[in-house]
Design a protein around this motif. Structure first.
Motif, PDB file in Angstrom:
ATOM      1  N   TRP A  14      -1.851   0.855   5.079  1.00 39.84           N
ATOM      2  CA  TRP A  14      -2.627   1.223   5.952  1.00 39.84           C
ATOM      3  C   TRP A  14      -4.074   1.559   5.365  1.00 39.84           C
ATOM      4  O   TRP A  14      -5.072   1.761   6.228  1.00 39.84           O
ATOM      5  CB  TRP A  14      -2.334   2.092   6.930  1.00 39.84           C
ATOM      6  N   ARG A  23      -7.116  -0.666   6.594  1.00 39.20           N
ATOM      7  CA  ARG A  23      -7.124  -0.034   8.093  1.00 39.20           C
ATOM      8  C   ARG A  23      -7.781   1.375   8.248  1.00 39.20           C
ATOM      9  O   ARG A  23      -8.774   1.558   9.160  1.00 39.20           O
ATOM     10  CB  ARG A  23      -5.796   0.138   8.934  1.00 39.20           C
ATOM     11  N   SER A  42      -8.714   1.400  16.157  1.00 41.30           N
ATOM     12  CA  SER A  42      -8.007   1.585  14.997  1.00 41.30           C
ATOM     13  C   SER A  42      -6.623   2.251  15.061  1.00 41.30           C
ATOM     14  O   SER A  42      -5.971   2.723  14.040  1.00 41.30           O
ATOM     15  CB  SER A  42      -9.044   2.271  14.037  1.00 41.30           C
ATOM     16  N   ASP A  64      -2.609   2.779  17.243  1.00 41.28           N
ATOM     17  CA  ASP A  64      -1.795   2.361  18.331  1.00 41.28           C
ATOM     18  C   ASP A  64      -1.699   3.283  19.377  1.00 41.28           C
ATOM     19  O   ASP A  64      -2.124   4.244  19.559  1.00 41.28           O
ATOM     20  CB  ASP A  64      -0.336   2.500  17.354  1.00 41.28           C
ATOM     21  N   LEU A  90       3.854  -4.708   8.828  1.00 40.18           N
ATOM     22  CA  LEU A  90       2.501  -4.487   8.443  1.00 40.18           C
ATOM     23  C   LEU A  90       1.453  -4.883   9.511  1.00 40.18           C
ATOM     24  O   LEU A  90       1.585  -5.582  10.432  1.00 40.18           O
ATOM     25  CB  LEU A  90       2.027  -5.397   7.322  1.00 40.18           C
ATOM     26  N   PRO A  91       0.288  -4.050   9.620  1.00 41.57           N
ATOM     27  CA  PRO A  91      -0.782  -4.350  10.574  1.00 41.57           C
ATOM     28  C   PRO A  91      -1.775  -5.368   9.760  1.00 41.57           C
ATOM     29  O   PRO A  91      -1.544  -5.751   8.531  1.00 41.57           O
ATOM     30  CB  PRO A  91      -1.346  -2.792  10.673  1.00 41.57           C
ATOM     31  N   ALA A 111      -5.883  -5.577   9.750  1.00 42.49           N
ATOM     32  CA  ALA A 111      -7.234  -5.045   9.788  1.00 42.49           C
ATOM     33  C   ALA A 111      -8.460  -5.719   9.380  1.00 42.49           C
ATOM     34  O   ALA A 111      -8.486  -6.406   8.385  1.00 42.49           O
ATOM     35  CB  ALA A 111      -7.040  -3.542   8.821  1.00 42.49           C
ATOM     36  N   SER A 137      -7.951  -3.139  14.247  1.00 42.84           N
ATOM     37  CA  SER A 137      -6.820  -3.447  13.509  1.00 42.84           C
ATOM     38  C   SER A 137      -5.612  -3.606  14.699  1.00 42.84           C
ATOM     39  O   SER A 137      -5.617  -3.046  15.863  1.00 42.84           O
ATOM     40  CB  SER A 137      -6.518  -2.200  12.671  1.00 42.84           C
ATOM     41  N   SER A 176      -1.625  -2.941  15.775  1.00 43.37           N
ATOM     42  CA  SER A 176      -0.481  -2.106  15.323  1.00 43.37           C
ATOM     43  C   SER A 176       0.386  -2.887  14.470  1.00 43.37           C
ATOM     44  O   SER A 176       0.439  -3.992  14.085  1.00 43.37           O
ATOM     45  CB  SER A 176       0.479  -1.623  16.522  1.00 43.37           C
ATOM     46  N   ASP A 177       1.382  -2.193  13.618  1.00 37.48           N
ATOM     47  CA  ASP A 177       2.332  -2.875  12.846  1.00 37.48           C
ATOM     48  C   ASP A 177       2.961  -3.846  13.535  1.00 37.48           C
ATOM     49  O   ASP A 177       3.755  -3.610  14.659  1.00 37.48           O
ATOM     50  CB  ASP A 177       3.415  -1.760  12.153  1.00 37.48           C
ATOM     51  N   ALA A 235      -2.413  -3.737   3.117  1.00 38.07           N
ATOM     52  CA  ALA A 235      -3.698  -3.226   2.810  1.00 38.07           C
ATOM     53  C   ALA A 235      -4.856  -4.342   2.627  1.00 38.07           C
ATOM     54  O   ALA A 235      -5.871  -3.889   2.106  1.00 38.07           O
ATOM     55  CB  ALA A 235      -3.468  -2.413   1.647  1.00 38.07           C
TER      56      ALA A 235
END
Length: 419
Positions: A85, A88, A240, A242, A315-316, A318, A324, A326-327, A401
């Motif tokens: 993250w 993000r 940014s 959740d 994974l998110p 961003a 961004s 959420s996962d 990332a």
């Protein structure tokens, strides 16, 4: 007989001291705003540099949108994949803080505007340097904040590409900001110390010689500025995060509730239609992934990829605009396994090409450390379902990332090796 000196014409308009009548202006009011900006702009500059590094611009000429950067890229490093993250966080801070500081910046510019009209325009070398830094500072601040906000709102009405404009503008702005801080920070901190001690406010050119009656106190004005900043923070920061906080981001393009429900019910930036993707070229019969490396080239259809070991990663995504997702649960083939198919047992850089016809980053590159991460996938599924066209069907890159634009959608070709 000596001649009498010519009469001096009194200054008029904004050049006349009596033109500025607000009782709020003064060194303490300006100092409070200046110290807030000193901290905030420094964080903005650092997170902006990190955002630039995350694009891996040293993978030239693929990712480099500023080929003339020279020494300005002295700090660049391989962007890490842990924590997943990271981008993000850094880009969320950059964009949210930039929006939050807008009322502070506007109040600071209002508080010092009389200094732009002081006469004589230059009194000494130090004063000349201060004036030059002030003009660059005001122009640079307005340029950076305006182009940044337009980018967040996806309104690309400025000439040229956002990347070089914002990058070079940041260095000009921060250079002027640093020079101004060196000249003014000692005075600002001294004013704040005197304010805490209860001393009288010192005389200053910002203080109106004949002020109008006050309608609000300086403390009230600072509270109004702080309230405006808090409002912008509350209506933008949620995108940014959740959960329920996302619904508070009502002033941002990708804020508010998730856009739909089901496996594909999460944010996108560019649709397949916008990118010029034709449905017939993404069918299982027509689409082939071309993978090139040390040992040659292979062409893989959807069935071939499904025959390889599949892996999952949560994974998110961003993006540079600060939003961004959420996962999401992605499933596909590891990039390092695809590299091994063409003779690269150790991770190497990869050049990624998309079917995309419109928009930036139709091509992109990833570092070897990103390719080697076991969570880096050529994703075929998300949240248990096949990718939809808008989410990159038939296949997309997903890397922990990495900025969203490097998570290339509609992938057509992967070239592993030295770029």
């Amino acid at each position: 007989m000596a001649r009498s000196p010519l009469p001096t014409r009194p200054a008029r308009g904004p050049f006349a001291p009596d033109f500025w009548r607000s009782p709020l202006r003064g060194p303490r009011f300006t100092s409070v705003l200046g110290v807030v900006l000193l901290a905030g702009v420094t964080v903005l500059f650092v997170t902006g540099l990190l955002s630039y590094a995350a694009y891996n611009p040293d993978l030239a000429p693929v990712n480099d949108k500023t080929p003339g950067k020279g020494l300005l890229g002295f700090y660049l490093f391989s962007w890490p994949t842990d924590p997943p993250w990271l981008y993000r966080l850094t880009q969320g801070v950059h964009v949210t803080l930039g929006l939050t500081l807008v009322p502070v910046l506007l109040a600071k510019l209002w508080s010092v505007v009389p200094r732009l009209f002081t006469l004589p325009p230059v009194r000494s070398l130090t004063h000349a340097l201060e004036r030059i830094s002030l003009l660059l500072l005001v122009g640079g601040a307005l340029f950076q904040f305006v182009t940044g906000i337009l980018n967040v709102q996806l309104d690309y009405i400025f000439p040229g590409s956002f990347y070089p404009l914002h990058f070079y503008g940041a260095w000009v702005f921060f250079g002027a900001f640093l020079a101004h801080a060196v000249l003014k920070a000692p005075t600002a901190f001294r004013n704040l110390r005197r304010m805490r001690e209860g001393a009288e406010e010192p005389s200053d050119e910002l203080v109106a010689p004949r002020p109008d009656p006050p309608t609000v106190s300086r403390r009230g004005a600072l509270g109004l500025v702080g309230g405006g900043s808090l409002l912008l923070f509350a209506t933008s920061a949620g995108r940014s995060f959740d959960g329920p906080l996302r619904q508070t981001a009502v002033l941002t393009p990708h804020g508010g509730p998730e856009p739909g429900s089901g496996p594909a019910g999460f944010q996108i930036n560019k649709t397949a239609a916008y990118a010029g993707i034709r449905a017939e070229e993404t069918t299982e019969e027509a689409w082939r992934l071309v993978v090139t490396g040390r040992s040659g080239t292979v062409r893989l259809g959807k069935a071939d990829l499904l025959g390889l070991p599949l892996h999952s990663a949560d994974l998110p995504i961003a993006c540079v605009e600060g939003w961004s997702t959420s996962d999401q649960s992605w499933r596909g083939v590891r990039l390092r396994d695809l590299a091994a198919l063409v003779g690269h047992d150790d991770p190497v850089d990869v050049f990624v090409e998309s079917l995309q016809r419109r928009g930036a980053f139709r091509r992109g590159a990833l570092r070897a450390n990103q390719v080697g991460d076991p969570r880096s996938l050529l994703a075929l599924f998300v949240n248990g379902a096949e990718l939809t066209p808008d989410h990159g069907r038939p296949a997309r890159i997903i890397v922990p990332a990495a900025p969203g634009v490097l998570n290339t959608k509609w992938v057509a070709r992967l070239t592993f090796g030295e770029l």
